[in-house]
Design an enzyme around this catalytic site. Structure first.
Site, short mmCIF file in Angstrom:
data_model
loop_
_atom_site.label_atom_id
_atom_site.label_comp_id
_atom_site.label_asym_id
_atom_site.label_seq_id
_atom_site.Cartn_x
_atom_site.Cartn_y
_atom_site.Cartn_z
N HIS A 295 -39.13 11.17 -16.08
CA HIS A 295 -38.73 11.90 -17.28
C HIS A 295 -38.88 13.40 -17.03
CE1 HIS A 295 -39.22 8.23 -20.17
NE2 HIS A 295 -38.13 8.17 -19.44
N GLU B 121 -29.80 0.02 -15.18
CA GLU B 121 -30.16 1.29 -14.54
C GLU B 121 -31.19 1.17 -13.42
OE1 GLU B 121 -32.58 3.92 -17.06
OE2 GLU B 121 -32.21 2.57 -18.73
N HIS C 258 -39.75 1.47 -12.97
CA HIS C 258 -39.36 1.27 -14.38
C HIS C 258 -38.60 -0.04 -14.54
CE1 HIS C 258 -35.25 2.58 -13.38
NE2 HIS C 258 -35.76 3.66 -12.79
N HIS D 59 -32.63 -1.42 -21.19
CA HIS D 59 -33.17 -1.51 -22.55
C HIS D 59 -32.01 -1.63 -23.51
CE1 HIS D 59 -32.00 2.74 -22.78
NE2 HIS D 59 -32.55 2.86 -21.59
N ASP E 251 -42.09 29.56 -39.76
CA ASP E 251 -41.37 28.86 -40.83
C ASP E 251 -40.06 28.25 -40.33
OD1 ASP E 251 -40.17 31.25 -40.38
OD2 ASP E 251 -39.89 31.78 -42.49
N ASP F 13 -29.39 12.42 -16.13
CA ASP F 13 -29.53 11.32 -17.09
C ASP F 13 -29.29 11.95 -18.45
OD1 ASP F 13 -30.35 9.32 -18.84
OD2 ASP F 13 -32.09 8.76 -17.64
N ARG G 250 -30.67 7.13 -9.28
CA ARG G 250 -30.54 6.12 -10.34
C ARG G 250 -29.07 6.09 -10.74
NH1 ARG G 250 -34.32 7.69 -13.38
NH2 ARG G 250 -33.32 8.92 -15.02
N HIS H 110 -33.74 4.12 -26.79
CA HIS H 110 -34.47 2.87 -26.55
C HIS H 110 -34.45 2.16 -27.89
CE1 HIS H 110 -36.77 4.91 -23.01
NE2 HIS H 110 -35.51 4.68 -22.75
N GLU I 272 -26.85 4.44 -13.92
CA GLU I 272 -27.07 3.80 -15.22
C GLU I 272 -25.78 3.72 -16.01
OE1 GLU I 272 -29.72 6.00 -17.87
OE2 GLU I 272 -30.01 4.20 -19.08
N TYR J 240 -36.83 5.83 -5.90
CA TYR J 240 -37.38 7.19 -5.88
C TYR J 240 -38.44 7.26 -4.79
CZ TYR J 240 -35.56 6.15 -10.50
OH TYR J 240 -34.77 5.70 -11.53
N ASP K 78 -26.19 6.59 -22.84
CA ASP K 78 -27.32 6.79 -21.93
C ASP K 78 -26.82 6.54 -20.51
OD1 ASP K 78 -29.76 6.97 -20.69
OD2 ASP K 78 -30.60 5.14 -21.54
N1 GLY Z 1 -32.63 8.18 -20.67
C1 GLY Z 1 -33.74 7.35 -20.83
C2 GLY Z 1 -33.53 6.08 -20.18
O1 GLY Z 1 -32.66 5.95 -19.34
O2 GLY Z 1 -34.17 5.11 -20.48
MN MN Z 2 -31.73 4.20 -20.16
MN MN Z 3 -31.03 7.22 -19.11
#
Ligand code: GLY
Ligand code: MN
Ligand code: MN
Length: 439
Positions: A243, A384, A350, A354, A40, A260, A406, A361, A408, A388, A271
Protein backbone atom coordinates in the site's frame (compact mmCIF):
# COMPACT_ATOMS: atom_id res chain seq x y z
CA UNK A 1 -30.47 23.59 -5.50
CA UNK A 2 -29.59 19.96 -6.10
CA UNK A 3 -31.88 17.19 -7.28
CA UNK A 4 -32.11 13.49 -6.54
CA UNK A 5 -30.84 12.04 -9.84
CA UNK A 6 -31.57 8.31 -9.56
CA UNK A 7 -34.51 6.04 -10.18
CA UNK A 8 -36.26 5.81 -6.79
CA UNK A 9 -37.44 2.28 -7.49
CA UNK A 10 -33.88 0.96 -7.37
CA UNK A 11 -33.62 2.05 -3.75
CA UNK A 12 -37.16 0.99 -2.78
CA UNK A 13 -36.39 -2.46 -4.20
CA UNK A 14 -33.29 -2.71 -2.00
CA UNK A 15 -35.28 -1.67 1.05
CA UNK A 16 -37.95 -4.23 0.20
CA UNK A 17 -35.35 -6.96 -0.27
CA UNK A 18 -34.59 -6.67 3.45
CA UNK A 19 -38.14 -7.88 4.17
CA UNK A 20 -36.96 -11.35 3.25
CA UNK A 21 -34.07 -11.18 5.70
CA UNK A 22 -35.54 -9.69 8.89
CA UNK A 23 -38.87 -9.59 10.67
CA UNK A 24 -39.98 -7.26 13.47
CA UNK A 25 -36.61 -5.57 13.38
CA UNK A 26 -35.35 -2.04 12.85
CA UNK A 27 -32.19 -1.28 10.93
CA UNK A 28 -30.36 1.90 11.89
CA UNK A 29 -27.82 3.29 9.43
CA UNK A 30 -26.07 6.58 10.23
CA UNK A 31 -24.36 8.79 7.67
CA UNK A 32 -20.59 8.76 7.52
CA UNK A 33 -18.81 11.22 9.82
CA UNK A 34 -17.27 14.40 8.58
CA UNK A 35 -13.55 14.64 9.32
CA UNK A 36 -11.57 17.81 9.95
CA UNK A 37 -8.55 18.08 7.67
CA UNK A 38 -7.13 21.10 9.44
CA UNK A 39 -8.59 24.07 11.33
CA UNK A 40 -12.09 24.61 9.87
CA UNK A 41 -11.50 22.67 6.64
CA UNK A 42 -13.06 19.23 6.16
CA UNK A 43 -11.81 16.26 4.18
CA UNK A 44 -14.00 15.86 1.11
CA UNK A 45 -17.15 14.07 2.15
CA UNK A 46 -18.37 10.70 0.96
CA UNK A 47 -21.57 9.13 2.21
CA UNK A 48 -21.57 5.80 4.08
CA UNK A 49 -21.95 3.09 1.44
CA UNK A 50 -24.87 1.37 3.20
CA UNK A 51 -26.83 4.60 3.60
CA UNK A 52 -26.18 5.47 -0.02
CA UNK A 53 -27.14 1.93 -1.09
CA UNK A 54 -30.53 2.20 0.61
CA UNK A 55 -31.43 5.86 -0.04
CA UNK A 56 -29.04 7.66 -2.41
CA UNK A 57 -28.84 10.40 0.25
CA UNK A 58 -25.45 12.15 0.29
CA UNK A 59 -25.50 14.55 3.26
CA UNK A 60 -23.73 14.05 6.59
CA UNK A 61 -25.55 14.14 9.98
CA UNK A 62 -28.33 11.86 8.76
CA UNK A 63 -29.72 8.56 10.03
CA UNK A 64 -31.94 6.03 8.32
CA UNK A 65 -34.34 3.91 10.38
CA UNK A 66 -35.66 1.09 8.28
CA UNK A 67 -38.41 -1.24 9.49
CA UNK A 68 -38.93 -3.92 6.85
CA UNK A 69 -42.62 -4.68 6.33
CA UNK A 70 -43.88 -1.94 8.67
CA UNK A 71 -45.46 1.45 8.00
CA UNK A 72 -43.66 3.79 7.68
CA UNK A 73 -40.98 1.45 6.40
CA UNK A 74 -38.17 3.96 5.84
CA UNK A 75 -37.58 7.11 7.88
CA UNK A 76 -34.66 9.43 7.24
CA UNK A 77 -33.50 11.98 9.80
CA UNK A 78 -31.67 14.89 8.17
CA UNK A 79 -30.16 18.30 8.93
CA UNK A 80 -32.45 21.32 8.92
CA UNK A 81 -32.21 23.86 6.16
CA UNK A 82 -29.95 26.70 7.26
CA UNK A 83 -29.33 29.54 4.83
CA UNK A 84 -26.36 30.87 6.82
CA UNK A 85 -24.63 27.47 6.68
CA UNK A 86 -25.68 26.81 3.08
CA UNK A 87 -23.84 29.98 1.96
CA UNK A 88 -20.62 28.29 3.12
CA UNK A 89 -21.18 24.59 2.62
CA UNK A 90 -23.81 24.37 -0.09
CA UNK A 91 -27.34 23.18 -0.50
CA UNK A 92 -29.15 21.02 2.06
CA UNK A 93 -32.39 19.23 1.33
CA UNK A 94 -34.00 19.52 4.78
CA UNK A 95 -36.85 17.18 5.80
CA UNK A 96 -39.53 18.51 3.42
CA UNK A 97 -37.55 18.17 0.17
CA UNK A 98 -36.00 14.92 1.37
CA UNK A 99 -39.43 13.40 1.83
CA UNK A 100 -40.55 14.64 -1.62
CA UNK A 101 -37.49 13.62 -3.60
CA UNK A 102 -35.82 10.67 -1.89
CA UNK A 103 -36.94 7.05 -1.72
CA UNK A 104 -38.11 7.21 1.91
CA UNK A 105 -41.59 7.23 3.42
CA UNK A 106 -40.88 9.96 6.01
CA UNK A 107 -38.19 12.50 6.77
CA UNK A 108 -37.67 14.31 10.08
CA UNK A 109 -35.10 16.63 11.58
CA UNK A 110 -32.04 14.91 13.01
CA UNK A 111 -32.51 17.15 16.09
CA UNK A 112 -35.81 15.33 16.74
CA UNK A 113 -34.26 11.87 16.45
CA UNK A 114 -34.80 10.71 20.05
CA UNK A 115 -38.42 11.92 20.22
CA UNK A 116 -39.45 10.40 16.90
CA UNK A 117 -37.36 7.23 16.96
CA UNK A 118 -38.80 5.88 20.21
CA UNK A 119 -42.20 5.30 18.59
CA UNK A 120 -40.52 3.66 15.59
CA UNK A 121 -39.24 0.98 17.98
CA UNK A 122 -42.74 -0.10 19.12
CA UNK A 123 -43.22 -3.74 18.08
CA UNK A 124 -39.57 -4.16 17.20
CA UNK A 125 -37.80 -7.21 18.67
CA UNK A 126 -34.27 -6.70 17.34
CA UNK A 127 -32.18 -3.85 16.04
CA UNK A 128 -29.44 -3.99 13.43
CA UNK A 129 -26.79 -1.34 14.00
CA UNK A 130 -23.02 -1.42 13.49
CA UNK A 131 -21.54 -0.20 16.74
CA UNK A 132 -17.95 1.07 17.01
CA UNK A 133 -17.67 1.57 13.26
CA UNK A 134 -18.08 5.32 12.87
CA UNK A 135 -18.55 6.62 16.38
CA UNK A 136 -20.39 9.95 15.87
CA UNK A 137 -23.74 8.22 16.30
CA UNK A 138 -22.88 5.59 18.94
CA UNK A 139 -23.83 7.86 21.88
CA UNK A 140 -27.20 8.77 20.31
CA UNK A 141 -27.85 5.10 19.66
CA UNK A 142 -27.03 4.21 23.26
CA UNK A 143 -29.43 6.89 24.49
CA UNK A 144 -32.17 5.53 22.23
CA UNK A 145 -31.56 1.97 23.42
CA UNK A 146 -31.81 3.08 27.05
CA UNK A 147 -35.15 4.77 26.33
CA UNK A 148 -36.38 1.70 24.48
CA UNK A 149 -35.24 -0.49 27.39
CA UNK A 150 -37.25 1.60 29.86
CA UNK A 151 -40.38 1.22 27.74
CA UNK A 152 -39.88 -2.47 27.20
CA UNK A 153 -39.18 -2.96 30.91
CA UNK A 154 -42.68 -1.70 31.69
CA UNK A 155 -44.03 -4.43 29.41
CA UNK A 156 -41.90 -7.11 31.03
CA UNK A 157 -39.42 -7.31 28.14
CA UNK A 158 -35.65 -7.05 28.29
CA UNK A 159 -33.03 -5.12 26.38
CA UNK A 160 -33.37 -5.18 22.59
CA UNK A 161 -30.75 -7.44 21.02
CA UNK A 162 -28.37 -5.49 18.77
CA UNK A 163 -27.07 -7.26 15.66
CA UNK A 164 -24.52 -6.07 13.13
CA UNK A 165 -26.17 -4.13 10.30
CA UNK A 166 -22.97 -4.33 8.29
CA UNK A 167 -23.23 -8.13 8.00
CA UNK A 168 -26.92 -7.92 7.07
CA UNK A 169 -26.33 -5.34 4.34
CA UNK A 170 -23.25 -7.23 3.19
CA UNK A 171 -25.31 -10.28 2.33
CA UNK A 172 -27.59 -8.06 0.23
CA UNK A 173 -24.78 -6.11 -1.44
CA UNK A 174 -22.65 -9.11 -2.32
CA UNK A 175 -24.73 -9.93 -5.41
CA UNK A 176 -25.00 -7.00 -7.79
CA UNK A 177 -28.07 -6.13 -9.89
CA UNK A 178 -27.90 -5.35 -13.58
CA UNK A 179 -28.06 -1.64 -12.70
CA UNK A 180 -25.09 -2.01 -10.38
CA UNK A 181 -23.06 -3.96 -12.92
CA UNK A 182 -23.77 -1.22 -15.49
CA UNK A 183 -22.40 1.37 -13.04
CA UNK A 184 -19.37 -0.81 -12.36
CA UNK A 185 -18.74 -1.23 -16.08
CA UNK A 186 -18.69 2.58 -16.37
CA UNK A 187 -16.19 2.84 -13.49
CA UNK A 188 -14.08 0.08 -15.07
CA UNK A 189 -14.17 1.58 -18.57
CA UNK A 190 -13.30 5.08 -17.36
CA UNK A 191 -10.45 3.62 -15.31
CA UNK A 192 -9.21 1.39 -18.14
CA UNK A 193 -9.11 4.40 -20.48
CA UNK A 194 -7.20 6.31 -17.82
CA UNK A 195 -4.67 3.46 -17.69
CA UNK A 196 -4.25 3.71 -21.45
CA UNK A 197 -3.55 7.45 -21.10
CA UNK A 198 -1.07 6.89 -18.29
CA UNK A 199 0.74 4.29 -20.38
CA UNK A 200 0.82 6.60 -23.41
CA UNK A 201 2.30 9.44 -21.39
CA UNK A 202 4.86 7.45 -19.38
CA UNK A 203 8.41 8.74 -19.87
CA UNK A 204 11.58 8.13 -17.85
CA UNK A 205 12.23 11.11 -15.57
CA UNK A 206 8.58 11.78 -14.84
CA UNK A 207 7.51 11.83 -11.23
CA UNK A 208 5.09 9.22 -9.88
CA UNK A 209 2.70 12.01 -8.96
CA UNK A 210 2.34 13.05 -12.60
CA UNK A 211 0.78 9.70 -13.44
CA UNK A 212 -1.42 10.00 -10.35
CA UNK A 213 -2.68 13.43 -11.43
CA UNK A 214 -3.26 12.17 -14.95
CA UNK A 215 -5.32 9.24 -13.65
CA UNK A 216 -7.59 11.55 -11.65
CA UNK A 217 -8.01 13.86 -14.62
CA UNK A 218 -8.84 11.02 -17.00
CA UNK A 219 -11.42 9.30 -14.78
CA UNK A 220 -13.11 12.56 -13.81
CA UNK A 221 -13.30 13.53 -17.47
CA UNK A 222 -15.25 10.31 -17.95
CA UNK A 223 -17.79 10.96 -15.20
CA UNK A 224 -16.13 9.59 -12.07
CA UNK A 225 -16.58 11.73 -8.96
CA UNK A 226 -13.39 10.65 -7.26
CA UNK A 227 -10.95 7.78 -6.81
CA UNK A 228 -12.35 4.67 -5.14
CA UNK A 229 -9.27 4.47 -2.87
CA UNK A 230 -5.81 5.94 -2.57
CA UNK A 231 -4.04 5.48 -5.89
CA UNK A 232 -0.70 3.69 -5.83
CA UNK A 233 1.91 4.81 -8.36
CA UNK A 234 5.03 2.90 -7.44
CA UNK A 235 8.15 3.05 -9.58
CA UNK A 236 10.89 0.40 -9.26
CA UNK A 237 11.21 -1.21 -5.85
CA UNK A 238 8.43 1.00 -4.44
CA UNK A 239 6.11 -1.59 -6.01
CA UNK A 240 7.13 -3.98 -3.22
CA UNK A 241 5.36 -1.75 -0.67
CA UNK A 242 1.85 -3.15 -1.04
CA UNK A 243 0.00 0.00 0.00
CA UNK A 244 2.63 2.50 -1.16
CA UNK A 245 1.27 5.97 -0.39
CA UNK A 246 3.96 8.51 -1.24
CA UNK A 247 3.69 8.69 -5.06
CA UNK A 248 6.48 11.25 -5.12
CA UNK A 249 9.55 9.57 -6.63
CA UNK A 250 11.02 9.82 -10.12
CA UNK A 251 10.29 7.06 -12.64
CA UNK A 252 13.62 5.68 -13.75
CA UNK A 253 14.69 4.32 -17.12
CA UNK A 254 15.05 0.55 -16.95
CA UNK A 255 12.56 0.09 -14.08
CA UNK A 256 8.88 -0.79 -14.11
CA UNK A 257 6.01 1.19 -12.62
CA UNK A 258 3.11 -0.45 -10.78
CA UNK A 259 -0.13 1.54 -10.78
CA UNK A 260 -3.10 0.39 -8.67
CA UNK A 261 -6.00 2.77 -9.23
CA UNK A 262 -9.77 2.83 -9.68
CA UNK A 263 -12.21 5.58 -10.45
CA UNK A 264 -15.51 5.74 -8.58
CA UNK A 265 -18.59 6.13 -10.77
CA UNK A 266 -21.83 6.92 -8.93
CA UNK A 267 -20.21 5.44 -5.81
CA UNK A 268 -19.14 2.19 -7.55
CA UNK A 269 -15.41 1.59 -7.65
CA UNK A 270 -13.07 -0.02 -10.14
CA UNK A 271 -9.81 -1.55 -8.90
CA UNK A 272 -7.14 -2.10 -11.54
CA UNK A 273 -3.43 -2.83 -11.30
CA UNK A 274 -1.06 -2.82 -14.21
CA UNK A 275 2.74 -2.92 -14.17
CA UNK A 276 4.71 -1.69 -17.17
CA UNK A 277 8.27 -0.80 -18.17
CA UNK A 278 8.92 2.92 -17.84
CA UNK A 279 11.05 3.06 -21.00
CA UNK A 280 8.40 1.23 -23.07
CA UNK A 281 10.46 -1.95 -23.53
CA UNK A 282 10.65 -4.86 -21.08
CA UNK A 283 14.12 -6.09 -20.19
CA UNK A 284 14.58 -9.84 -20.68
CA UNK A 285 14.19 -10.47 -16.96
CA UNK A 286 11.14 -8.23 -16.64
CA UNK A 287 9.50 -9.83 -19.66
CA UNK A 288 10.17 -13.36 -18.40
CA UNK A 289 8.70 -12.83 -14.92
CA UNK A 290 5.87 -10.61 -16.16
CA UNK A 291 4.83 -13.16 -18.79
CA UNK A 292 4.73 -15.97 -16.24
CA UNK A 293 2.59 -13.91 -13.89
CA UNK A 294 0.32 -12.79 -16.73
CA UNK A 295 -0.28 -16.36 -17.83
CA UNK A 296 -1.19 -17.36 -14.27
CA UNK A 297 -3.45 -14.29 -13.89
CA UNK A 298 -5.31 -15.06 -17.11
CA UNK A 299 -5.81 -18.69 -16.05
CA UNK A 300 -7.09 -17.55 -12.66
CA UNK A 301 -9.54 -15.15 -14.36
CA UNK A 302 -10.66 -17.99 -16.63
CA UNK A 303 -11.64 -20.07 -13.59
CA UNK A 304 -14.24 -17.55 -12.42
CA UNK A 305 -17.75 -18.98 -12.62
CA UNK A 306 -20.65 -19.79 -10.29
CA UNK A 307 -19.75 -22.58 -7.90
CA UNK A 308 -16.01 -21.85 -7.72
CA UNK A 309 -15.06 -22.04 -4.05
CA UNK A 310 -13.15 -18.88 -3.12
CA UNK A 311 -10.55 -20.85 -1.16
CA UNK A 312 -9.99 -23.23 -4.09
CA UNK A 313 -9.31 -20.18 -6.27
CA UNK A 314 -6.76 -18.91 -3.76
CA UNK A 315 -5.18 -22.38 -3.51
CA UNK A 316 -4.73 -22.45 -7.28
CA UNK A 317 -3.13 -18.98 -7.14
CA UNK A 318 -0.74 -20.19 -4.44
CA UNK A 319 0.15 -23.24 -6.52
CA UNK A 320 0.78 -21.22 -9.68
CA UNK A 321 2.78 -18.53 -7.95
CA UNK A 322 4.84 -21.07 -6.05
CA UNK A 323 5.71 -22.68 -9.41
CA UNK A 324 6.95 -19.29 -10.64
CA UNK A 325 8.98 -18.72 -7.47
CA UNK A 326 10.63 -22.15 -7.83
CA UNK A 327 11.25 -21.59 -11.52
CA UNK A 328 12.82 -18.20 -10.80
CA UNK A 329 14.92 -19.66 -7.94
CA UNK A 330 13.33 -17.35 -5.43
CA UNK A 331 12.48 -20.40 -3.34
CA UNK A 332 14.11 -23.81 -3.10
CA UNK A 333 12.73 -27.12 -1.91
CA UNK A 334 9.62 -29.22 -2.32
CA UNK A 335 6.52 -27.39 -3.57
CA UNK A 336 4.24 -29.15 -1.07
CA UNK A 337 6.51 -28.14 1.83
CA UNK A 338 6.68 -24.55 0.65
CA UNK A 339 2.90 -24.41 0.50
CA UNK A 340 2.47 -26.19 3.82
CA UNK A 341 4.86 -23.73 5.51
CA UNK A 342 3.42 -20.77 3.59
CA UNK A 343 6.91 -19.79 2.42
CA UNK A 344 5.38 -18.34 -0.76
CA UNK A 345 4.06 -15.51 1.42
CA UNK A 346 7.51 -13.96 1.36
CA UNK A 347 6.86 -12.94 -2.27
CA UNK A 348 3.04 -13.17 -2.50
CA UNK A 349 1.87 -11.85 0.87
CA UNK A 350 -1.74 -10.90 0.04
CA UNK A 351 -4.94 -12.61 -1.04
CA UNK A 352 -5.94 -13.33 -4.62
CA UNK A 353 -8.77 -10.81 -4.56
CA UNK A 354 -11.86 -9.48 -2.86
CA UNK A 355 -15.43 -8.44 -3.51
CA UNK A 356 -15.74 -5.12 -5.31
CA UNK A 357 -18.68 -2.72 -5.38
CA UNK A 358 -19.57 0.47 -3.53
CA UNK A 359 -16.45 -0.14 -1.46
CA UNK A 360 -13.18 -1.24 -3.01
CA UNK A 361 -13.01 -4.02 -0.44
CA UNK A 362 -16.71 -4.53 -0.63
CA UNK A 363 -19.16 -5.76 1.97
CA UNK A 364 -20.20 -9.40 2.04
CA UNK A 365 -19.17 -12.50 3.92
CA UNK A 366 -16.51 -14.83 2.49
CA UNK A 367 -17.72 -17.76 4.59
CA UNK A 368 -21.02 -19.60 4.59
CA UNK A 369 -21.74 -22.04 7.41
CA UNK A 370 -18.12 -21.68 8.49
CA UNK A 371 -16.77 -22.76 5.09
CA UNK A 372 -15.29 -20.79 2.22
CA UNK A 373 -18.11 -19.57 0.04
CA UNK A 374 -18.82 -20.38 -3.59
CA UNK A 375 -18.96 -17.61 -6.18
CA UNK A 376 -22.51 -16.77 -7.28
CA UNK A 377 -23.83 -14.98 -10.35
CA UNK A 378 -23.87 -11.23 -9.71
CA UNK A 379 -20.80 -11.18 -7.49
CA UNK A 380 -17.92 -8.99 -8.62
CA UNK A 381 -14.42 -9.99 -7.56
CA UNK A 382 -10.91 -8.84 -8.28
CA UNK A 383 -8.24 -11.28 -9.49
CA UNK A 384 -4.88 -9.83 -8.54
CA UNK A 385 -1.90 -12.12 -8.15
CA UNK A 386 1.43 -10.39 -7.53
CA UNK A 387 5.09 -11.14 -6.95
CA UNK A 388 7.28 -8.73 -4.99
CA UNK A 389 11.00 -9.19 -4.39
CA UNK A 390 12.36 -6.73 -1.80
CA UNK A 391 15.38 -4.79 -3.07
CA UNK A 392 17.49 -5.94 -0.10
CA UNK A 393 16.57 -9.64 -0.30
CA UNK A 394 20.05 -11.22 -0.41
CA UNK A 395 18.57 -14.68 -0.90
CA UNK A 396 16.93 -13.72 -4.21
CA UNK A 397 18.74 -13.80 -7.59
CA UNK A 398 20.22 -10.36 -8.05
CA UNK A 399 18.40 -9.64 -11.32
CA UNK A 400 15.03 -10.00 -9.51
CA UNK A 401 15.71 -7.76 -6.53
CA UNK A 402 13.41 -4.74 -6.40
CA UNK A 403 10.98 -6.22 -8.93
CA UNK A 404 7.32 -5.85 -7.95
CA UNK A 405 4.57 -6.92 -10.35
CA UNK A 406 0.81 -7.16 -9.82
CA UNK A 407 -1.87 -7.60 -12.48
CA UNK A 408 -5.44 -6.94 -11.31
CA UNK A 409 -8.75 -7.17 -13.15
CA UNK A 410 -12.36 -6.77 -12.03
CA UNK A 411 -14.53 -9.76 -12.91
CA UNK A 412 -18.31 -10.21 -12.78
CA UNK A 413 -19.60 -13.71 -12.15
CA UNK A 414 -22.32 -14.38 -14.76
CA UNK A 415 -24.84 -17.25 -14.90
CA UNK A 416 -22.52 -19.26 -17.12
CA UNK A 417 -19.02 -17.93 -16.39
CA UNK A 418 -17.68 -14.42 -16.12
CA UNK A 419 -17.18 -11.05 -17.78
CA UNK A 420 -14.01 -9.02 -17.29
CA UNK A 421 -15.08 -5.42 -16.65
CA UNK A 422 -11.53 -4.12 -17.09
CA UNK A 423 -10.86 -5.73 -20.48
CA UNK A 424 -9.83 -2.36 -21.98
CA UNK A 425 -6.81 -1.95 -19.71
CA UNK A 426 -3.87 -3.36 -21.73
CA UNK A 427 -1.84 -6.14 -20.14
CA UNK A 428 -0.30 -8.20 -22.97
CA UNK A 429 3.45 -7.62 -23.48
CA UNK A 430 3.11 -6.48 -27.11
CA UNK A 431 0.12 -4.23 -26.34
CA UNK A 432 2.10 -2.57 -23.57
CA UNK A 433 5.23 -2.13 -25.66
CA UNK A 434 3.28 -0.44 -28.41
CA UNK A 435 1.24 1.93 -26.21
CA UNK A 436 3.83 3.06 -23.60
CA UNK A 437 5.24 6.49 -24.40
CA UNK A 438 3.22 6.75 -27.63
CA UNK A 439 1.61 10.11 -26.80
N1 GLY B 1 -6.42 -1.36 -4.41
C1 GLY B 1 -6.54 -2.17 -3.28
C2 GLY B 1 -6.58 -3.57 -3.64
O1 GLY B 1 -6.21 -3.93 -4.74
O2 GLY B 1 -7.03 -4.39 -2.89
MN1 MN C 1 -7.93 -5.09 -5.26
MN1 MN D 1 -6.02 -2.69 -6.41
Amino acid sequence: MRKFEYDKEIFFDRQKALRGFVEDAAIVIPAHSEYIRNHDVQHSYRQDSNLFYLTGFEEPEAVLVLRPGKDPESVLFVRKKDMAKEIWDGFRFGPQLTEQQFPVDKAYLIDDFQDQAISLFEGVEAVYYSQFRDSWFDEEFKKLMLNVKTRRGRNGKGVLPVKDAYLLLGELRVRKSKFEIDQMQKAATASSMAFQEMMKQTRPGMNERELHGLFIHEVMKRGCGREGYGTIVAGGANACTLHYVFNDQPLNEGEMVLVDAGGEYQYYSADITRTWPISGKFSETQKRVYSKLLEAQKDLVAMVKPGLVIKAHMDEAISRLTDIMLDEKLLKGEKADIIEKQEYRKYFPHGLGHYLGLDVHDAGPYLKGGNSRELEAGMVVTVEPGIYVPHDDDSAPEELRGLGIRIEDDVVVTETGHHVLTYEAPKEVDELESIIGSA
